[in-house]
Design an enzyme around this catalytic site. Structure first.
Site, short mmCIF file in Angstrom:
data_model
loop_
_atom_site.label_atom_id
_atom_site.label_comp_id
_atom_site.label_asym_id
_atom_site.label_seq_id
_atom_site.Cartn_x
_atom_site.Cartn_y
_atom_site.Cartn_z
CB SER A 147 -0.89 0.01 1.25
OG SER A 147 -1.58 1.24 1.39
CE1 TYR A 160 -4.75 -1.92 4.77
CE2 TYR A 160 -3.62 0.09 4.10
CZ TYR A 160 -4.32 -1.06 3.78
OH TYR A 160 -4.59 -1.33 2.46
#
Length: 306
Positions: A147, A160
């Protein structure tokens, strides 16, 4: 492996985790149009079945789906055995399964935080470990979905960011380990893409407002098609890296400066948000305040947290 060198996936068996929604489902639909054979793996059996039906008719030898939790070895091993029974091989893997939980470290639900690490990082490791013998046999390709959060670490997103940074590091090590075996490894870095996960994060009463205050490229949400097009092309080309969109690659060049930039911007937002999230937790509970989207809820149910 014939076909990938010409940027074609026609006839190739591609296993996709997290295929029930979002990027995984979108890439599955796109690769089906390109003539790939799809092995869809994930939670939410009803959603998986819908995606499979969109990729090919019932009983079609071009597509199959298997319900599996990527944090469980037995689930993955059973799914891979089913894929091999149906297709006979695995040519490429998109290790895409991922969830998010939002919250500040001092108040986020403990299980929600750890579940993100289990799914997003350990789930990728387990997917690779179980499929790697078959990728070695086919001299195949694996694309790990990291990401932009591996590069830009924003407050309220610690779990995350940590997981996705771990995926990037794991992928870089893995690439060096398996190149001599004929296996290529890619890493994808999507930014904010219009999926159930991102849309639910934007709807959070506290952290959605923090996101809305972030203007410019890093705060923009991009259509799912942007990610699908770039990731599908990356799989076909056996790409080393896929930036979604391409400006994410430039962020890597100033990575060392980004923490200070984020900290400076956070000074005006975090104190009030810290108080607001404590109120949200008091009203809804830690777990409800922390979970983001149906994928996170499915993962929580699988872990017995719901």
């Amino acid at each position: 492996m014939v076909g990938f060198g010409t940027k074609s996936v026609r006839g190739k068996v591609v296993l996709i985790t997290g295929a029930a929604r979002g990027i995984g489902a979108g890439v599955a639909r796109d690769l089906a149009k390109r003539g790939a054979k799809l092995a869809l793996v994930g939670l939410e059996a009803d959603e998986l079945a819908k995606v499979a039906a969109e990729c090919g008719p019932d009983g079609d030898r071009q597509v199959g789906w298997w319900e599996a939790d990527v944090t469980r070895w037995a689930d993955l091993e059973a799914a891979v055995a089913g894929v091999l029974e149906k297709f006979g091989r695995i040519d490429a893997v998109l290790a895409n399964a991922g969830i998010a939980a939002t919250g500040f470290t001092r108040s986020i639900d403990r299980k929600a935080f750890e579940r993100v690490i289990e799914v997003d990082l350990l789930g990728v490791w387990r997917t690779v470990r179980v499929t790697l013998p078959h990728l070695i046999e086919s001299k195949g390709y694996v694309l790990l979905v990291s990401s932009a959060a591996a590069i830009v670490h924003i407050p309220g997103n610690a779990a995350y960011s940590a997981a996705k940074a771990g995926v990037e590091a794991f992928g870089n090590s893995l690439r060096a380990e398996v190149k001599h075996l004929g296996v290529d490894v890619g890493i994808a870095h999507p930014t904010w893409i219009s999926t159930d996960m991102v849309n639910n994060a934007d709807a959070h009463p506290v952290f959605g407002k923090i996101r809305a205050a972030n203007k410019g490229l890093a705060g923009k949400t991009y259509p799912l098609s942007v990610a699908v097009d770039l990731i599908s092309a990356g799989i076909a080309a056996r790409a080393r890296v896929v930036h979604v969109p391409r400006w994410v690659g430039f962020a890597k060049l100033i990575r060392a400066l980004l923490p200070r930039i984020v900290e400076r911007q956070a000074r005006a937002l975090v104190p009030a948000a810290d108080e607001a999230v404590l109120k949200d937790i008091a009203e809804r509970g830690e777990l409800e305040s922390s979970l983001v989207g149906p994928g996170a809820r499915a993962a929580a149910r699988s872990a017995g947290a719901l």
